[in-house]
Design an enzyme around this catalytic site. Structure first.
Site, short mmCIF file in Angstrom:
data_model
loop_
_atom_site.label_atom_id
_atom_site.label_comp_id
_atom_site.label_asym_id
_atom_site.label_seq_id
_atom_site.Cartn_x
_atom_site.Cartn_y
_atom_site.Cartn_z
N ASP A 32 2.21 21.58 -3.06
CA ASP A 32 2.02 20.85 -1.80
C ASP A 32 0.60 21.01 -1.27
O ASP A 32 -0.19 21.82 -1.78
CB ASP A 32 3.05 21.31 -0.75
CG ASP A 32 3.26 22.84 -0.72
OD1 ASP A 32 2.37 23.57 -1.23
OD2 ASP A 32 4.27 23.29 -0.18
N HIS B 250 13.26 26.48 3.24
CA HIS B 250 12.53 25.40 2.57
C HIS B 250 11.94 25.87 1.24
O HIS B 250 11.67 27.07 1.04
CB HIS B 250 11.47 24.75 3.48
CG HIS B 250 10.23 25.53 3.72
ND1 HIS B 250 9.40 25.29 4.79
CD2 HIS B 250 9.64 26.56 3.05
CE1 HIS B 250 8.37 26.10 4.75
NE2 HIS B 250 8.49 26.89 3.71
N GLU C 113 11.68 20.55 3.87
CA GLU C 113 12.35 21.17 5.00
C GLU C 113 13.85 20.88 4.95
O GLU C 113 14.28 19.97 4.21
CB GLU C 113 11.75 20.63 6.32
CG GLU C 113 10.24 20.85 6.44
CD GLU C 113 9.84 22.30 6.72
OE1 GLU C 113 10.65 23.23 6.45
OE2 GLU C 113 8.71 22.53 7.19
P1 PGA Z 1 4.94 32.61 2.53
O1 PGA Z 1 5.51 31.13 2.51
O2 PGA Z 1 4.72 33.00 1.12
O3 PGA Z 1 3.66 32.51 3.31
O4 PGA Z 1 5.98 33.45 3.21
C1 PGA Z 1 6.55 30.81 1.68
C2 PGA Z 1 7.03 29.42 2.00
O5 PGA Z 1 7.00 29.04 3.18
O6 PGA Z 1 7.45 28.72 1.08
#
Ligand code: PGA
Length: 247
Positions: free
Chosen positions: A75, A146, A151
Site C-alpha cells: 500500500d 485490517h 479496513e
Molecule cells: P504497525 O502496523 O506495524 O505499525 O503496527 C500494522 C498495520 O497497521 O497493518
C-alpha cells in the site's frame, strides 16, 4: 463464508519481539535461497522494521542475494510523493532497498501521486500477474484487524484500489507524522482478493496491543468485519508472533 475450506493458520510463537522478527526474516531468507527470482509482497509500519534489519544483515554477512528478487508493496498513502519521509516508498528505501542488492526497477510500491488511480491500480494488478503472482507475502495486522489498508468491511474479493482510512488507523498512524492533521485520509491498497492469491503468507504480529486483533483473526469465524480473519480461507498462512501478541 460458505463453501470455503477453512484452515487454522500455523502459529509460530516466539518468546519476544526480537526473536519473532528474526524468525520472520529467516522464513523470507530461506524462501529467497530456494527461489532466487522470488516475487515478494512487502509491508510497512512499525512491525517489520527489525525484520528488515535482519534481512539487511543477512545480505551483508550471509550473502543473501536479492539481485533477482521482485517485490510489490501492499500500500501507499494517496497524495504523498515518493520522497515524502512518511511515504511507504521512502520507508522501503530507508529500511530495506537502499541496503540490499535488489534491482530498483524490480521494486514496486503504488504511486501516491497517481493522477488516474483507477488505471494505476489496474496496472498494479496486471504487473503482479505478469511477474507470475506473489510467492510470499508479508503482512502486519491493524488493531481493527485490517490487513494492508483493507479496513473492516472490505470485500473478501477486493482488488487493488483507493480506500478511505478508518478513523482508528489515522489515529494510530499519527505517531509517524508531525500531527494527526498531516495523516492522509486515503490510500492505495492491494485488495484482500489480491493478498489471498499469494502462494504463501506470513503474518508478523508483535506486542500486547495486537493480541485482541490476533485472537479475532485466528479464533473468530472469518468475516469482513475483521479482514485478517479472512486469512483462514487461505491454505498457507503462518502467523509469526511474540508471546505478548497471544497472551
Ligand atoms: P504497525 O502496523 O506495524 O505499525 O503496527 C500494522 C498495520 O497497521 O497493518
Amino acid at each position: 463464508m460458505d463453501n470455503q475450506t477453512m484452515t487454522t493458520p500455523t502459529m509460530l510463537v516466539c518468546p519476544d519481539a526480537e526473536s519473532a522478527s528474526l524468525k520472520a526474516a529467516e522464513l523470507f531468507a530461506e524462501a529467497i535461497r530456494v527461489k532466487p527470482n522470488i516475487v515478494l509482497g512487502l509491508a510497512t509500519g512499525g512491525t517489520p522494521v527489525a525484520m528488515y534489519r535482519h534481512l539487511v544483515r543477512m545480505h551483508r554477512n550471509e550473502s543473501l542475494d536479492f539481485s533477482r528478487v521482485h517485490s510489490f508493496n501492499l500500500d501507499e498513502y494517496l497524495g504523498l510523493p515518493p520522497d515524502h519521509p512518511q511515504s511507504y516508498r521512502a520507508f522501503m528505501q530507508k529500511n530495506l532497498f537502499d541496503h540490499i542488492n535488489i534491482d530498483p526497477a524490480n521494486t514496486h510500491v503504488p504511486d501516491g501521486l497517481t493522477k488516474d488511480p483507477e488505471r494505476h491500480t489496474a496496472e498494479y494488478e496486471s504487473l503482479i500477474r505478469r511477474a507470475g503472482g506473489i510467492d510470499l507475502q508479508l503482512l502486519g495486522i491493524g488493531h481493527n484487524g485490517h490487513i494492508a489498508f483493507n479496513e473492516p468491511g472490505s470485500a473478501a474479493d477486493s482488488r487493488t484500489r483507493v480506500i478511505e482510512l478508518a478513523e482508528d488507523t489515522i489515529r494510530f498512524n499519527a505517531r509517524f507524522f508531525d500531527s494527526i492533521d498531516a495523516v492522509p485520509h486515503q490510500a492505495i491498497t492491494m485488495g484482500i482478493g489480491t493478498i489471498l492469491q499469494s502462494r504463501q503468507i506470513v503474518m508478523l504480529a508483535i506486542g500486547a496491543d495486537k493480541a485482541e486483533a490476533v485472537r479475532r483473526a485466528v479464533k473468530e469465524a472469518p468475516s469482513i468485519e475483521c479482514p485478517a480473519s479472512l486469512l483462514q480461507t487461505h491454505p498457507h498462512v503462518t502467523f509469526v508472533v511474540d508471546q505478548a501478541a497471544v497472551s
